[in-house]
Design a protein around this motif. Sequence first.
Motif, short mmCIF file in Angstrom:
data_model
loop_
_atom_site.label_atom_id
_atom_site.label_comp_id
_atom_site.label_asym_id
_atom_site.label_seq_id
_atom_site.Cartn_x
_atom_site.Cartn_y
_atom_site.Cartn_z
N THR A 133 -1.32 36.17 6.07
CA THR A 133 -0.32 36.77 6.95
C THR A 133 -0.97 37.73 7.95
O THR A 133 -0.64 37.73 9.14
CB THR A 133 0.76 37.50 6.12
OG1 THR A 133 1.39 36.54 5.25
CG2 THR A 133 1.82 38.14 7.00
N ASP A 139 4.31 30.88 8.70
CA ASP A 139 3.72 31.60 7.58
C ASP A 139 4.54 31.32 6.31
O ASP A 139 5.66 31.79 6.19
CB ASP A 139 3.70 33.10 7.90
CG ASP A 139 2.90 33.89 6.87
OD1 ASP A 139 2.03 33.29 6.20
OD2 ASP A 139 3.14 35.10 6.74
N GLU A 140 3.96 30.57 5.41
CA GLU A 140 4.62 30.21 4.15
C GLU A 140 6.07 29.74 4.38
O GLU A 140 7.02 30.34 3.85
CB GLU A 140 4.61 31.40 3.18
CG GLU A 140 3.23 32.00 3.00
CD GLU A 140 2.66 31.82 1.60
OE1 GLU A 140 3.23 31.04 0.81
OE2 GLU A 140 1.63 32.46 1.31
MG LIG Z 1 1.46 36.18 3.31
#
Ligand SMILES: [Mg+2]
Length: 306
Positions: A50, A162-163
Amino acid sequence: MTDALVEIRDLTKTFGRGARRAGPAVDGLSLDVSPGGIFGLLGPNGSGKTTTLRMLFGLVRPDAGSIRVLGRPVPQHLWEVAPQMGALIDGPRLLPNMTGRRNLELLAAIRSIAPNRIDEVLELVALAHRAGDQVRTYSHGMRQRLALAAAILGRPRLLVLDEPSNGLDPAGMSQMRAFITQLAQQGDVTVVLSSHLLSEVEQVCDRVAILNQGRLVSSGPLKEILSSAASGPWVRVRCEDPVRAAAILTAFGCTVEGVAGGIRVAGSDQREVLSRLLDGGLTVQGVSEDQRTLEEAFLTATGEST
Ligand SMILES: [Mg+2]
Ligand SMILES: Nc1ncnc2c1ncn2[C@@H]1O[C@H](COP(=O)(O)OP(=O)(O)O)[C@@H](O)[C@H]1O
């Protein structure tokens, strides 16, 4: 100069000061993302995914190193390339008391995007039927899909996720994967997707970089990462007497592991394995190439295996 869409060089970021200063979150990271397809950034929680992605958008300031996105230095020239970037980072930022459509209309207005694009993206994330409902009535999966719709509204050339399947149930995850794959196939977009889930990266990405403790441990085409076992490609053997098969092949210097229904062998090729076992009088039911799963590659790369 390279033709990389994203070019990261010696990027370093440490959070905190003085006694509160932790180890680096990102530690001398260099990475190129070439155009097209889906690039996976894989690593366990806390490995710096991240933080790295936030730095692409100027949300975190690097301590050292450089980033170029679409050829422009970031964050210095972010304003030039930001219109061509879309992101789903830190969870969806949506206005819950407005409808899904209204959320997208506001974004489109701010960014001077033609309103007919809104129906297109709603269709793409399968939300057209709920577009008139307030976002607070949406499930987590629907919010995530609306956030994806928002991220692709401006037809970005670089889409950073992100994820994206965090918190989704298995059906929601597989639907999200399908949307992402579809996007990458039909559009002129390069997707950078981070995940701590090996299976996810394995299913959607064509190339991958593995992070651990802020450092790059491995990167390349998924196929290469999968087959680059320290001891070369593996051969899987199905046979009736795996213990004897293992003994025969170990005597020839192969590495042998037991698996369901047989063994897997490193240090030899399929033909040689087969001929040695047949010479040894064994009944062999099958010999095939055995791709390592990304999980195994990942454990080897991060040094967490045996
Ligand atoms: Mg992360
Ligand atoms: N804003 C922040 N302040 C302090 N530490 C942070 C901050 N953001 C991330 N970290 C730390 O940096 C490291 C990497 O975190 P992160 O980039 O979120 O990893 P990942 O996304 O791979 O889980 C972790 O140790 C995390 O605790």
